[in-house]
Enzyme design. Structure first.
Site, short mmCIF file in Angstrom:
data_model
loop_
_atom_site.label_atom_id
_atom_site.label_comp_id
_atom_site.label_asym_id
_atom_site.label_seq_id
_atom_site.Cartn_x
_atom_site.Cartn_y
_atom_site.Cartn_z
N GLU A 178 10.09 1.16 10.60
CA GLU A 178 11.10 2.22 10.45
C GLU A 178 10.34 3.53 10.65
OE1 GLU A 178 12.74 5.14 9.08
OE2 GLU A 178 13.11 4.21 7.12
N LYS A 206 0.85 -1.19 0.00
CA LYS A 206 0.00 0.00 0.00
C LYS A 206 0.89 1.25 0.00
CE LYS A 206 -1.99 2.69 2.91
NZ LYS A 206 -1.81 3.96 2.14
N GLU A 248 9.34 15.48 16.05
CA GLU A 248 9.74 15.41 14.64
C GLU A 248 8.89 16.39 13.82
OE1 GLU A 248 9.02 11.78 12.42
OE2 GLU A 248 11.03 11.93 11.58
N CYS A 298 13.29 10.82 7.53
CA CYS A 298 13.24 10.37 8.92
C CYS A 298 14.60 10.47 9.60
CB CYS A 298 12.65 8.98 9.01
SG CYS A 298 13.20 7.93 7.69
P1 ADP Z 1 2.21 10.64 7.67
O1 ADP Z 1 1.37 11.16 8.80
O2 ADP Z 1 3.53 11.30 7.58
O3 ADP Z 1 1.47 10.57 6.37
P2 ADP Z 1 1.72 7.93 8.36
O4 ADP Z 1 2.42 7.08 9.34
O5 ADP Z 1 0.33 8.38 8.70
O6 ADP Z 1 2.64 9.17 8.06
O7 ADP Z 1 1.64 7.23 6.94
C1 ADP Z 1 2.53 6.26 6.46
C2 ADP Z 1 1.74 5.16 5.78
O8 ADP Z 1 0.91 4.53 6.74
C3 ADP Z 1 0.79 5.64 4.67
O9 ADP Z 1 0.79 4.67 3.63
C4 ADP Z 1 -0.54 5.68 5.38
O10 ADP Z 1 -1.66 5.53 4.51
C5 ADP Z 1 -0.44 4.49 6.31
N1 ADP Z 1 -1.30 4.54 7.49
C6 ADP Z 1 -1.73 5.64 8.16
N2 ADP Z 1 -2.50 5.29 9.21
C7 ADP Z 1 -2.58 3.93 9.21
C8 ADP Z 1 -3.22 2.97 10.05
N3 ADP Z 1 -3.95 3.32 11.09
N4 ADP Z 1 -3.06 1.66 9.75
C9 ADP Z 1 -2.30 1.28 8.69
N5 ADP Z 1 -1.68 2.13 7.87
C10 ADP Z 1 -1.80 3.45 8.12
#
Ligand code: ADP
Length: 497
Positions: A266, A190, A399, A300
Site C-alpha cells: 500500500e 517492524k 507526493e 497516502c
Molecule cells: P518514509 O520515507 O515516509 O519514512 P518509508 O517507505 O521509508 O517511508 O518507510 C516505511 C517503512 O518502511 C518504515 O517502517 C521503514 O523503516 C521501512 N523501510 C524503509 N526502507 C526500507 C527498506 N529498504 N527495506 C525494508 N523496509 C524499509
C-alpha cells in the site's frame, strides 16, 4: 490551555519503562545492545530510547514465529479461541484508549482529538471485525468429477513480515495484525523508526490478552540496511505486507525474489478531489479541508489535487481560505489543536522544499507556505494552498505527504476526466456533485482503489482499501485482506473402486 498536563499524562509509566523487542513472548534487548531515540515532534524533546533491532533480532523473531506457527498451541487452537484472544486485545486497547491516544500523539504529533476519536476506536473496531472472520473461514467442495471427491482448504500463509509507516502507527498495526491473526498466521512486525511506541504498548496488551509465545513478535528499528531489509530478504518469511513510500515498495518487491515470498503493497497517492459547480459547495469545502489537512496531510489517500470547475473557483477559494485560516495549529496534546507538527524534521524540510518547488513552478500561494513563526519549537508547516496549478507541475504529480494543496481549475467533464487519471498513482479520488449520473460515471472512470462521492476519508474495517497503478497491489480491510493472509489448497480423493 487544555494541553494535557504532566500529572494527567497516563503514559508516564510506559515512557519510563525500557523499550525492548518482543520476541517469543519476552521483552529482550537488541543483540547489538543498540538503542535509538524517539522524539516528540511538537517539542523536539526525546521521549525515550528504544531497542534498535537488526538482522540477528529479525532472525530470532522469525525462528520464534516459525516455531509458534508449526508446533505451538496457536496451530491447534480452535478458531473460536483465536477470536476470543483478538476480542480480548480489542477490549484492552479500548480500556487503555486515553493512554494509547497520548502515546500516539506524543510520538507522531497528531492532534489528540484524532488519536482519541479516530485512531484508537478504528484500531479497536478493526480487531473486532477480524475477530469475526476467524470463525468464518471456509473451504469448499467442488463437483468436478464423480470419480474424485475434491475440496479446498483455506490455510494460513505462515510467518508474515509486516513493515508499517509512521502516519497511522497504531491503525496500520491493526490493519495488518487483524487479518493475519484471524487466519492463523504468526507475525514479525517492524514499526516505523519515527513512531515505535504505540506498537510496543499494544505488544504488552497482546501478552496480557494471552496470545501464545511467538505468535506476535515486534522488532523496532530502521528500514534500509537494518531490520526492515532483513524482513524483506528473509528466506523463512512467507509473506511481507508493506505500507510506505513507492520507492521503498519497489525495494521490497526486489527483495522478495530471494524466496519469492508473497507481497502486498500500500504505497503513495496523489488523489484527485473533483468539485463540480452543481455540488453542495459548503460540504465540498469541508471535504477539501479534511481531504488534505487531516493528519497534517501525511495520508497516502490525501486529496492533494483539488480540481475546481472554473465558474465556482473564486467563490470556493474564498470559503476555503477563510476556513483554513481558522484551523488552530499547535501541540497535539492540546485538545483545541486541529493541525499538529509534521512527524519529523526530515518531513518538515521535505514539505518546505516542495513549497519552494511549487513557487518556482509559478503556482500562486493562496495561504501558508512556511513554518509558523509563533511556534518556536516543533516541526510545523502552516496549512498551504497553491492556486493556478497545472497538472503537469511537480507539485501536482509528486507526493508531498504534507499539508500542501494544489488547486487546478477545469472547464468541463472531459477536461477533468483526463487530468484526474494523469498521475502514476491510483489510491483514491473523490467527486462532489448533485448529479447522480455524473457521480457514478466518475466513480467508474477514476483509476483508483477508493472513490468517495460527496465525502472524503471515510473508512470502515469491512470496506477494502488499496491501490491501482503505482499505489500498490493487494486490498487491505474487508474480506479481501483475508485473501492476502491465506493459501488455498485443493485436495483430490480417489473414489474409484
Ligand atoms: P518514509 O520515507 O515516509 O519514512 P518509508 O517507505 O521509508 O517511508 O518507510 C516505511 C517503512 O518502511 C518504515 O517502517 C521503514 O523503516 C521501512 N523501510 C524503509 N526502507 C526500507 C527498506 N529498504 N527495506 C525494508 N523496509 C524499509
Amino acid at each position: 490551555m487544555a494541553v494535557v498536563q504532566e500529572k494527567e499524562l497516563l503514559c508516564k509509566d510506559f515512557l519510563s519503562r525500557p523499550k525492548q523487542l518482543l520476541i517469543d513472548g519476552k521483552w529482550v534487548d537488541a543483540v547489538s545492545g543498540k538503542t535509538f531515540e524517539t522524539v516528540n515532534p511538537a517539542t523536539e524533546e526525546v521521549l525515550c530510547r528504544v531497542a534498535e533491532g537488526g538482522k540477528e533480532d529479525v532472525d530470532k523473531a522469525v525462528k520464534a514465529a516459525r516455531r509458534a506457527f508449526e508446533v505451538g498451541p496457536w496451530r491447534k487452537m480452535s478458531t473460536a479461541e483465536r477470536a476470543r484472544l483478538m476480542l480480548k486485545l480489542a477490549d484492552l486497547i479500548e480500556k487503555h484508549a486515553d493512554e494509547l491516544a497520548q502515546i500516539e500523539t506524543l510520538d507522531n504529533g497528531k492532534p489528540i482529538t484524532e488519536s482519541r476519536y479516530v485512531d484508537v476506536p478504528q484500531t479497536v473496531e478493526t480487531f473486532r471485525y477480524y475477530a469475526g472472520w476467524a470463525t468464518k473461514l471456509e473451504g469448499e467442495t467442488i463437483n468436478a468429477n464423480s470419480n474424485f471427491f475434491t475440496y479446498t482448504l483455506r490455510e494460513p500463509v505462515g510467518v508474515v513480515g509486516q513493515i508499517i509507516p509512521w502516519n497511522f502507527p497504531m491503525l496500520m498495526l491493526a490493519w495488518k495484525w487483524g487479518p493475519a491473526l484471524a487466519a492463523g498466521n504468526t507475525i514479525v512486525l517492524k514499526p516505523a523508526e519515527q513512531t515505535p511506541l504505540s506498537a510496543l504498548r499494544i505488544g504488552e496488551l497482546a501478552l496480557e490478552a494471552g496470545f501464545p509465545e511467538g505468535v506476535i513478535n515486534i522488532v523496532t528499528g530502521f528500514g534500509a540496511n537494518s531490520a526492515g531489509e532483513a524482513i524483506s530478504h528473509h528466506m523463512d518469511i512467507d509473506k511481507v505486507a508493506f505500507t510506505g513510500e513507492d520507492k521503498t515498495g519497489k525495494l521490497i518487491v526486489q527483495a522478495s525474489t530471494t524466496n519469492l515470498k508473497r507481497v502486498s503493497l500500500e504505497l503513495g497517492g496523489k488523489a484527485p478531489n473533483i468539485v463540480f459547480a452543481d455540488a453542495d459547495i459548503d460540504a465540498a469545502v469541508k471535504g477539501a479541508i479534511t481531504g488534505i489537512f487531516f493528519n497534517q496531510g501525511q495520508v497516502c489517500c490525501a486529496g492533494s489535487r483539488l480540481f475546481l470547475e472554473k465558474n465556482i473557483h473564486d467563490e470556493f477559494m474564498a470559503k476555503l481560505t477563510e476556513r483554513v485560516a481558522k484551523l488552530r495549529q499547535g501541540d497535539g496534546l492540546d485538545d483545541k489543536t486541529r493541525i499538529g507538527p509534521q512527524v519529523s524534521k526530515e518531513q518538515q524540510e521535505r514539505v518546505l522544499s516542495y513549497i519552494n518547488i511549487a513557487k518556482g513552478e509559478g503556482a500562486s500561494l493562496a495561504c501558508g507556505g512556511e513554518a509558523p513563526a509563533e511556534l518556536k519549537k516543533g516541526y510545523f508547516v502552516k496549512p498551504t494552498i497553491f492556486t493556478g496549478v497545472n497538472n503537469d507541475m511537480r507539485i501536482a504529480q509528486e507526493e508531498v505527504f504534507g499539508p500542501v494543496l494544489a488547486v487546478i481549475p477545469f472547464s468541463n467533464m472531459e477536461d477533468v476526466a483526463e487530468q484526474a487519471n494523469k498521475t502514476t498513482f491510483g489510491l483514491s479520488g473523490a467527486v462532489w456533485t448533485r448529479d447522480v449520473k455524473k457521480a457514478h460515471k466518475f466513480a467508474s472512470h477514476i483509476k483508483a482503489g477508493t472513490v468517495w462521492v460527496n465525502c472524503y476519508n471515510v473508512f470502515d474495517p469491512a470496506v477494502p482499501f488499496g491501490g491501482y497503478k503505482m499505489s500498490g497491489y493487494g486490498r487491505e480491510l474487508g474480506k479481501h485482506s483475508i485473501e492476502l493472509y491465506t493459501n488455498i489448497k485443493s485436495v483430490w480423493v480417489n473414489m474409484q473402486d
